[in-house]
Enzyme design. Structure first.
Site, PDB file in Angstrom:
ATOM      1  N   SER A 206      50.864  59.926  37.942  1.00 57.54           N
ATOM      2  CA  SER A 206      51.962  60.392  37.105  1.00 57.54           C
ATOM      3  C   SER A 206      51.576  60.423  35.628  1.00 57.54           C
ATOM      4  O   SER A 206      50.703  61.200  35.248  1.00 57.54           O
ATOM      5  CB  SER A 206      53.208  59.563  37.365  1.00 57.54           C
ATOM      6  OG  SER A 206      54.347  60.291  36.987  1.00 57.54           O
ATOM      7  N   ASP A 312      57.829  65.644  45.965  1.00 59.19           N
ATOM      8  CA  ASP A 312      57.960  64.888  44.719  1.00 59.19           C
ATOM      9  C   ASP A 312      59.039  65.541  43.855  1.00 59.19           C
ATOM     10  O   ASP A 312      58.859  66.643  43.342  1.00 59.19           O
ATOM     11  CB  ASP A 312      56.616  64.889  43.989  1.00 59.19           C
ATOM     12  CG  ASP A 312      56.580  63.917  42.814  1.00 59.19           C
ATOM     13  OD1 ASP A 312      57.662  63.547  42.308  1.00 59.19           O
ATOM     14  OD2 ASP A 312      55.464  63.548  42.395  1.00 59.19           O
ATOM     15  N   HIS A 343      57.057  60.764  45.176  1.00 62.74           N
ATOM     16  CA  HIS A 343      56.179  60.336  44.075  1.00 62.74           C
ATOM     17  C   HIS A 343      55.460  59.044  44.483  1.00 62.74           C
ATOM     18  O   HIS A 343      55.808  57.951  44.032  1.00 62.74           O
ATOM     19  CB  HIS A 343      57.038  60.123  42.834  1.00 62.74           C
ATOM     20  CG  HIS A 343      56.308  60.187  41.538  1.00 62.74           C
ATOM     21  ND1 HIS A 343      55.539  61.259  41.157  1.00 62.74           N
ATOM     22  CD2 HIS A 343      56.231  59.287  40.507  1.00 62.74           C
ATOM     23  CE1 HIS A 343      55.030  61.039  39.954  1.00 62.74           C
ATOM     24  NE2 HIS A 343      55.436  59.846  39.545  1.00 62.74           N
TER      25      HIS A 343
END
Length: 667
Positions: A206, A312, A343
């Site tokens: 991320s 996600d 995620h």
């Protein structure tokens, strides 16, 4: 000629020659050069021959050359380092695996939210995640960088801007002898990286993976590979979808969330710059231009191993799709994993295969081993929970965009999807209902409802695979001056999938542990195991996209709509790879606000679609021919999908999402 017995002198000479040859072979091979290689059988592989307990643990503060906090001094960022002690003693230099993050003190890393810890002298003790435990004994250094404004670093967080990027780039420059490092945050004693050969691989999930993308897009020398996991490729697309706001806050909220308390006191000016530069109108600005890494893909020198969850809903797969396509156009060496999760880090859904693959990837690109990973299939794709397939190239070379068109059906809002254009004058009308989401629309696909227009094929007679990014072009007439649109692709049919909407986003964390590398008293190599969290569904959302209809004339600037006037807009849908099985149906939904995924407009418009001027370009493997084969003939009665309520996917949650952070703050 008969063999003759060798005397002592000839035997000794033979032994010396053999020993020298063997020594030269070791010294000249990539393994020998790093001191951690071994060949048991098959390709070379670095082995855990160095002591983790006796490793060097140190901190260096690297000068970024910037003064982000305006205190009159160049900012220094903290780089915590753990490296094997033996190679430097032997005169060998080693490569670096780096994770640059804003989360080492505020939020934690990994499924167990690990933080950095230090001893009473400020020396690093715990490095989050398994990279240090696993790779340091194999001859790598691990460097964990605190982005400017976080933990023990100077400066301010600017959410993907110059300060964030320079935080990591400067450390790579230091590893290659091009930047200054110091033994303390404020002192003048210099620190050098004489132990490093400069070869660096960046990894992270991320925000961390986003920084890897960004640094690669600078073209910095020494960065050999990046492994971005669920990473952002353009920050505008994290906060907006073609003008439609995805969250009720901008980058200033995230900056304030991750900054150290000290940074919050000194970074008010930077915070205001984030507010001023990112208007909630959704208009493109110079701030977003500076945080768009796709435009600089031509500078990328590093190989890329991209990993993303196809469900996600935090860092949507649009980020992956546009980054991947740009890399492909430039011929960058690359590899990809696509999971059914949200995620989630692959360490938490495919652990053994992930560690082995990552190990071989770094061995190849940082140690120079010819282990064949660059010749293996490019893509691993999760088809069902824990069931994976591979592709030599992704998307497959036989993938071609096919234009499919909606048509009016026997009831309002329940139309057809085929290659045939709708008859002129055919329309569908719906009214934006911010209380409904894509799961509600999917559940009502076969019913007339006022909040969506749905179009579906007949049951397929053959499997139909989508691979890549889609786009939906709509011609719509609004009744108000503002309107947001959603376009959603749905696989209508029963299946068991990962429950990506649950708190684990497709995984359940167990109490049992598995260990990956060496441990110390303060840094364990053991992590909680997981299993797939699944749910049975009758419909699966495959891909989605959103837009502000007011951006029809310019993608970077919205404008008020004229009620009663038709406009045409193309909505980009997120990248995916999904097989719609025979017997299922493929559907396209066009609707308004997608609850909890985009914010509603200022008004509540009704929108009328001109079906003759509405279409979707879908990336079918096999192109138009595959669609024709899958939509002709008749499906077996046993393959016809049930028409029960859409299944048990947990609805998306309203939250301030933090890219890669464990916390989600409810609105």
């Amino acid at each position: 000629m008969p063999n003759r017995a060798r005397g002592p002198r000839s035997s000794y000479r033979s032994l010396v020659v053999a020993a020298v040859a063997a020594l030269m072979a070791v010294l000249l091979s990539p393994a020998g050069a790093q001191g951690a290689g071994a060949r048991e059988s098959g390709p070379p592989k670095s082995m855990p021959i160095y002591s983790y307990g006796n490793a060097v643990r140190e901190s260096v503060w690297v000068d970024t050359g910037l003064d982000g906090d305006g205190d009159g001094h160049s900012d220094r960022v903290a780089a915590d380092i753990v490296r094997p002690r033996e190679p430097a003693r032997q005169g060998r230099k080693i490569p670096v695996i780096m994770d640059a993050s804003p989360y080492y003190s505020c939020c934690g890393r990994g499924n167990e939210s690990q933080l950095k810890t230090y001893d009473d002298n400020g020396r690093p003790v715990q490095f989050p995640l398994h990279y240090d435990n696993y790779f340091v004994p194999r001859g790598y250094a691990f460097v964990a960088v605190d982005l400017a404004g976080t933990n023990r670093s100077d400066g301010c967080v600017d959410v993907g801007g110059r300060s964030d990027v320079q935080s990591a780039k400067a450390v790579i420059d230091w590893l290659n002898g091009r930047a200054r490092g110091y033994t303390t945050r404020t002192g003048s004693n210099r620190a050098t990286a004489g132990w490093s050969n400069g070869r660096t691989g960046m990894i992270g999930k991320s925000y961390d993976g986003t920084i890897a993308n960004a640094v690669a897009a600078t073209g910095v020398h020494g960065l050999r590979t990046i492994v971005p996991i669920g990473a952002i490729s353009s920050w505008y697309d994290y906060y907006f979808a073609q003008g439609a706001p995805l969250y009720d806050s901008g980058p200033e909220w995230l900056s304030g969330y991750v900054e150290s308390p000290e940074a919050r006191r000194r970074c008010a000016a930077v915070q205001q710059q984030l507010v001023d530069g990112a208007p909630r109108t959704g208009d493109w600005s110079e701030l977003w231009n500076a945080r768009d890494y796709v435009k600089d893909v031509r500078k990328v020198r590093a190989s890329v191993f991209a990993v993303h969850g196809m469900q996600d809903l935090n860092v949507r797969t649009k980020h992956l799709g546009q980054w991947w396509d740009a890399l492909a156009d430039r011929g960058v060496e690359r590899k990809i994993w696509l999971s059914q999760t949200g995620h989630v880090d692959p360490f938490d859904y495919r652990r053994a295969a992930w560690v082995d693959t990552l190990h071989r990837w770094f061995d190849h690109y940082l140690l120079g081993y010819d282990n064949g990973i660059d010749r293996e299939p490019m893509a691993d794709i999760e088809r069902h929970p824990d069931q994976w397939s591979t592709d030599r190239v992704w998307p497959p070379r036989t993938t071609h965009a096919t234009t499919v068109r909606p048509g009016a059906g026997s009831a309002p809002g329940v139309g057809t999807l085929s290659l045939r254009p709708a008859r002129p004058g055919a329309t569908e009308t719906f009214t934006d209902d911010p209380a409904q989401s894509e799961t509600d629309w999917a559940a009502d696909l076969d019913r007339t409802t006022g909040a969506k227009a749905g179009f579906r094929t007949a049951p397929l007679t053959a499997d139909l695979r989508l691979s890549g990014s889609s786009a939906v072009t709509v011609t719509a007439t609004p009744t108000t001056s503002t309107a947001h649109l959603s376009a959603v692709l749905v696989d209508i049919g029963p299946d068991t999938i990962r429950d990506y909407g649950s708190s684990g986003e497709g995984i359940t964390t167990l109490n049992s542990q598995s260990c990956w590398g060496a441990s110390t008293a303060g840094d364990s190599a053991c992590f909680k195991e997981t299993r797939a969290r699944t749910t049975t569904v009758d419909r699966t959302v495959v891909s989605r996209g959103w837009a502000d209809l007011g951006t029809y004339a310019s993608a970077g600037k919205g404008r008020p709509l004229t009620p009663g006037r038709a406009v045409t807009l193309t909505i980009d849908l997120a990248a995916t790879d999904h097989v719609v099985p025979a017997g299922h149906r493929l559907a396209l939904i066009v609707a308004g606000t997608d609850r909890d995924l985009i914010d509603p407009p200022d008004s509540t418009p009704a929108l009328t679609l001109d079906l003759a001027r509405t279409s979707a370009k879908l990336p079918f493997v096999g192109g138009t021919g595959a669609f024709v084969r899958a939509t002709t003939g008749s499906a077996s009665a046993t393959d016809t999908p049930r028409t029960a309520e859409a299944g048990g996917v947990t609805p998306p949650r309203a939250a301030h999402r933090v890219p890669g952070g464990v916390a989600e703050v409810r609105r």
